[in-house]
Design a protein around this motif. Structure first.
Motif, PDB file in Angstrom:
ATOM      1  N   ARG A  16      19.609 -34.986  51.217  1.00 44.47           N
ATOM      2  CA  ARG A  16      20.132 -34.011  52.096  1.00 44.47           C
ATOM      3  C   ARG A  16      19.648 -32.643  51.651  1.00 44.47           C
ATOM      4  O   ARG A  16      19.302 -32.067  50.582  1.00 44.47           O
ATOM      5  N   VAL A  17      19.768 -31.570  52.683  1.00 48.57           N
ATOM      6  CA  VAL A  17      19.109 -30.196  52.388  1.00 48.57           C
ATOM      7  C   VAL A  17      20.380 -29.510  52.245  1.00 48.57           C
ATOM      8  O   VAL A  17      21.323 -29.326  52.901  1.00 48.57           O
ATOM      9  N   HIS A  18      20.365 -28.577  51.245  1.00 47.26           N
ATOM     10  CA  HIS A  18      21.393 -27.818  50.944  1.00 47.26           C
ATOM     11  C   HIS A  18      20.798 -26.170  51.261  1.00 47.26           C
ATOM     12  O   HIS A  18      19.655 -25.860  50.688  1.00 47.26           O
ATOM     13  N   VAL A  19      21.537 -25.545  52.109  1.00 46.05           N
ATOM     14  CA  VAL A  19      21.185 -24.305  52.626  1.00 46.05           C
ATOM     15  C   VAL A  19      22.101 -23.148  51.857  1.00 46.05           C
ATOM     16  O   VAL A  19      23.484 -23.397  52.044  1.00 46.05           O
ATOM     17  N   THR A  20      21.648 -22.157  51.130  1.00 44.75           N
ATOM     18  CA  THR A  20      22.391 -20.991  50.599  1.00 44.75           C
ATOM     19  C   THR A  20      22.422 -20.010  51.576  1.00 44.75           C
ATOM     20  O   THR A  20      21.514 -19.413  51.900  1.00 44.75           O
ATOM     21  N   LEU A  21      23.665 -19.483  52.070  1.00 45.04           N
ATOM     22  CA  LEU A  21      23.921 -18.334  52.757  1.00 45.04           C
ATOM     23  C   LEU A  21      24.077 -17.193  52.101  1.00 45.04           C
ATOM     24  O   LEU A  21      24.738 -17.345  50.986  1.00 45.04           O
ATOM     25  N   ALA A  22      23.776 -15.897  52.366  1.00 47.35           N
ATOM     26  CA  ALA A  22      24.211 -14.759  51.703  1.00 47.35           C
ATOM     27  C   ALA A  22      25.769 -14.422  51.999  1.00 47.35           C
ATOM     28  O   ALA A  22      26.249 -13.889  51.092  1.00 47.35           O
ATOM     29  N   ASP A  23      26.212 -14.645  53.116  1.00 48.72           N
ATOM     30  CA  ASP A  23      27.589 -14.541  53.583  1.00 48.72           C
ATOM     31  C   ASP A  23      27.795 -15.143  54.792  1.00 48.72           C
ATOM     32  O   ASP A  23      26.929 -15.554  55.419  1.00 48.72           O
ATOM     33  N   GLY A  24      29.031 -15.068  55.224  1.00 48.67           N
ATOM     34  CA  GLY A  24      29.386 -15.671  56.527  1.00 48.67           C
ATOM     35  C   GLY A  24      29.729 -17.203  56.799  1.00 48.67           C
ATOM     36  O   GLY A  24      29.399 -17.787  57.900  1.00 48.67           O
ATOM     37  N   LEU A  25      29.810 -17.977  55.554  1.00 47.90           N
ATOM     38  CA  LEU A  25      29.699 -19.418  55.577  1.00 47.90           C
ATOM     39  C   LEU A  25      31.007 -20.075  56.527  1.00 47.90           C
ATOM     40  O   LEU A  25      30.547 -20.711  57.267  1.00 47.90           O
ATOM     41  N   ASP A  26      32.129 -19.118  56.516  1.00 54.89           N
ATOM     42  CA  ASP A  26      33.145 -19.878  57.315  1.00 54.89           C
ATOM     43  C   ASP A  26      32.782 -19.626  58.822  1.00 54.89           C
ATOM     44  O   ASP A  26      33.096 -20.634  59.781  1.00 54.89           O
ATOM     45  N   ALA A  27      32.281 -18.515  59.215  1.00 54.98           N
ATOM     46  CA  ALA A  27      31.830 -18.371  60.502  1.00 54.98           C
ATOM     47  C   ALA A  27      30.448 -19.211  61.165  1.00 54.98           C
ATOM     48  O   ALA A  27      30.626 -19.675  62.158  1.00 54.98           O
ATOM     49  N   HIS A  28      29.866 -19.461  60.118  1.00 51.82           N
ATOM     50  CA  HIS A  28      28.606 -20.417  60.295  1.00 51.82           C
ATOM     51  C   HIS A  28      29.134 -21.780  60.754  1.00 51.82           C
ATOM     52  O   HIS A  28      28.480 -22.537  61.526  1.00 51.82           O
ATOM     53  N   GLN A  52      17.368 -17.519  58.051  1.00 53.99           N
ATOM     54  CA  GLN A  52      17.384 -16.249  57.779  1.00 53.99           C
ATOM     55  C   GLN A  52      16.324 -15.697  57.076  1.00 53.99           C
ATOM     56  O   GLN A  52      16.634 -14.632  56.251  1.00 53.99           O
ATOM     57  N   GLY A  53      15.059 -16.022  57.433  1.00 53.27           N
ATOM     58  CA  GLY A  53      13.762 -15.594  56.713  1.00 53.27           C
ATOM     59  C   GLY A  53      13.582 -15.824  55.385  1.00 53.27           C
ATOM     60  O   GLY A  53      12.773 -15.397  54.676  1.00 53.27           O
ATOM     61  N   ARG A  54      14.450 -16.728  54.996  1.00 56.65           N
ATOM     62  CA  ARG A  54      14.456 -17.201  53.270  1.00 56.65           C
ATOM     63  C   ARG A  54      14.463 -18.839  53.441  1.00 56.65           C
ATOM     64  O   ARG A  54      15.220 -19.494  53.989  1.00 56.65           O
ATOM     65  N   GLY A  55      13.459 -19.344  52.730  1.00 56.37           N
ATOM     66  CA  GLY A  55      13.164 -20.714  52.809  1.00 56.37           C
ATOM     67  C   GLY A  55      12.716 -21.523  53.977  1.00 56.37           C
ATOM     68  O   GLY A  55      12.843 -20.733  55.168  1.00 56.37           O
ATOM     69  N   GLN A  56      12.433 -22.734  53.918  1.00 57.00           N
ATOM     70  CA  GLN A  56      11.815 -23.335  54.981  1.00 57.00           C
ATOM     71  C   GLN A  56      12.143 -24.811  54.922  1.00 57.00           C
ATOM     72  O   GLN A  56      12.708 -25.305  53.707  1.00 57.00           O
ATOM     73  N   VAL A  57      12.066 -25.522  56.092  1.00 60.39           N
ATOM     74  CA  VAL A  57      12.352 -26.919  55.930  1.00 60.39           C
ATOM     75  C   VAL A  57      11.319 -27.442  57.059  1.00 60.39           C
ATOM     76  O   VAL A  57      11.023 -26.862  58.309  1.00 60.39           O
ATOM     77  N   MET A  58      10.638 -28.502  56.792  1.00 56.71           N
ATOM     78  CA  MET A  58       9.585 -28.962  57.628  1.00 56.71           C
ATOM     79  C   MET A  58      10.188 -30.276  58.470  1.00 56.71           C
ATOM     80  O   MET A  58      11.066 -31.119  58.083  1.00 56.71           O
ATOM     81  N   ILE A  59       9.994 -30.396  59.847  1.00 56.05           N
ATOM     82  CA  ILE A  59      10.583 -31.185  60.757  1.00 56.05           C
ATOM     83  C   ILE A  59       9.306 -32.097  61.080  1.00 56.05           C
ATOM     84  O   ILE A  59       8.249 -31.677  61.451  1.00 56.05           O
ATOM     85  N   GLY A  60       9.427 -33.502  61.079  1.00 60.98           N
ATOM     86  CA  GLY A  60       8.319 -34.462  61.554  1.00 60.98           C
ATOM     87  C   GLY A  60       9.075 -35.383  62.616  1.00 60.98           C
ATOM     88  O   GLY A  60      10.495 -35.281  62.896  1.00 60.98           O
ATOM     89  N   GLY A  61       8.310 -36.212  62.989  1.00 59.34           N
ATOM     90  CA  GLY A  61       8.843 -37.093  64.033  1.00 59.34           C
ATOM     91  C   GLY A  61       8.203 -38.621  64.275  1.00 59.34           C
ATOM     92  O   GLY A  61       7.250 -38.803  63.404  1.00 59.34           O
ATOM     93  N   GLN A  84      27.645 -20.847  49.903  1.00 58.90           N
ATOM     94  CA  GLN A  84      27.536 -19.353  49.960  1.00 58.90           C
ATOM     95  C   GLN A  84      28.528 -18.965  48.404  1.00 58.90           C
ATOM     96  O   GLN A  84      29.415 -19.242  48.101  1.00 58.90           O
ATOM     97  N   PRO A  85      27.919 -18.299  47.716  1.00 60.20           N
ATOM     98  CA  PRO A  85      28.145 -17.656  46.371  1.00 60.20           C
ATOM     99  C   PRO A  85      29.408 -17.014  46.680  1.00 60.20           C
ATOM    100  O   PRO A  85      29.124 -15.738  47.497  1.00 60.20           O
ATOM    101  N   VAL A  86      30.562 -17.128  46.153  1.00 57.62           N
ATOM    102  CA  VAL A  86      31.527 -16.201  46.076  1.00 57.62           C
ATOM    103  C   VAL A  86      32.261 -15.523  44.859  1.00 57.62           C
ATOM    104  O   VAL A  86      32.989 -14.703  44.927  1.00 57.62           O
ATOM    105  N   ARG A  87      31.869 -16.203  43.720  1.00 54.67           N
ATOM    106  CA  ARG A  87      32.552 -15.522  42.557  1.00 54.67           C
ATOM    107  C   ARG A  87      31.438 -15.964  41.449  1.00 54.67           C
ATOM    108  O   ARG A  87      31.000 -17.170  41.704  1.00 54.67           O
TER     109      ARG A  87
END
Length: 157
Positions: free
Chosen positions: A82-94, A53-62, A133-136
């Motif tokens: 593990r990688v934790h990704v924070t979504l602005a909204d739509g967690l359940d749909a994701h 979502q244009g925020r944050g990055q992860v590098m992939i190697g092989g 996703q922050p909800v409250r």
């Protein structure tokens, strides 16, 4: 004086036996976007970077390129990070998108004591990804009471 350490950004890295397949999978299942891919003369990925979502990055190697890196697929599925990704909204749909596209959902979406809603999934080679996703807004006292833990350094008050 401008201190470059005050601008530090953490960028996680994940290694895959088949990074080409991983790039495709991470795009299709989790919605990451490729921002840079380096390949050798045989088309093998040596390094890639993806954004969410244009925020944050992860590098992939092989290719388990050194004795201190490996895909969980090469280690019997064990993860040490593990990688934790924070979504602005739509967690359940994701989560539903990821499930429908083939991700193994390890923990269903659930509200947490600290105010986020989270789920956890495993990818095609066994990496574990957490999405939240922050909800409250939750204060430290409420989080301590709900969790039974003593919390130091709470930045959410």
């Amino acid at each position: 004086m401008d201190d470059p350490w005050n601008r530090a950004v953490f960028t996680p890295s994940a290694n895959y036996r088949d990074p080409n397949a991983a790039l495709d999978w991470l795009e299709r299942v989790f919605g990451f976007q490729r921002i840079m891919v380096l390949t050798d003369d045989q088309g093998r990925v040596s390094h890639a970077e993806m954004s969410f979502q244009g925020r944050g990055q992860v590098m992939i190697g092989g290719d388990d390129w050194a004795d201190y890196v490996a895909s969980p697929a090469s280690t019997g599925g064990r993860n040490t990070q593990r990688v934790h990704v924070t979504l602005a909204d739509g967690l359940d749909a994701h989560c539903e998108r990821a499930r429908a596209a083939g991700a193994e959902i390890l923990r269903e979406p659930e509200d947490q004591f600290y105010g986020d809603r989270t789920y956890v999934a495993r990818d095609l080679e066994g990496h574990v990804w957490a999405f939240g996703q922050p909800v409250r807004k939750v204060g430290r006292a409420e989080a301590e009471a709900a969790s039974g833990l003593k919390i130091e350094g709470w930045l959410k008050d």
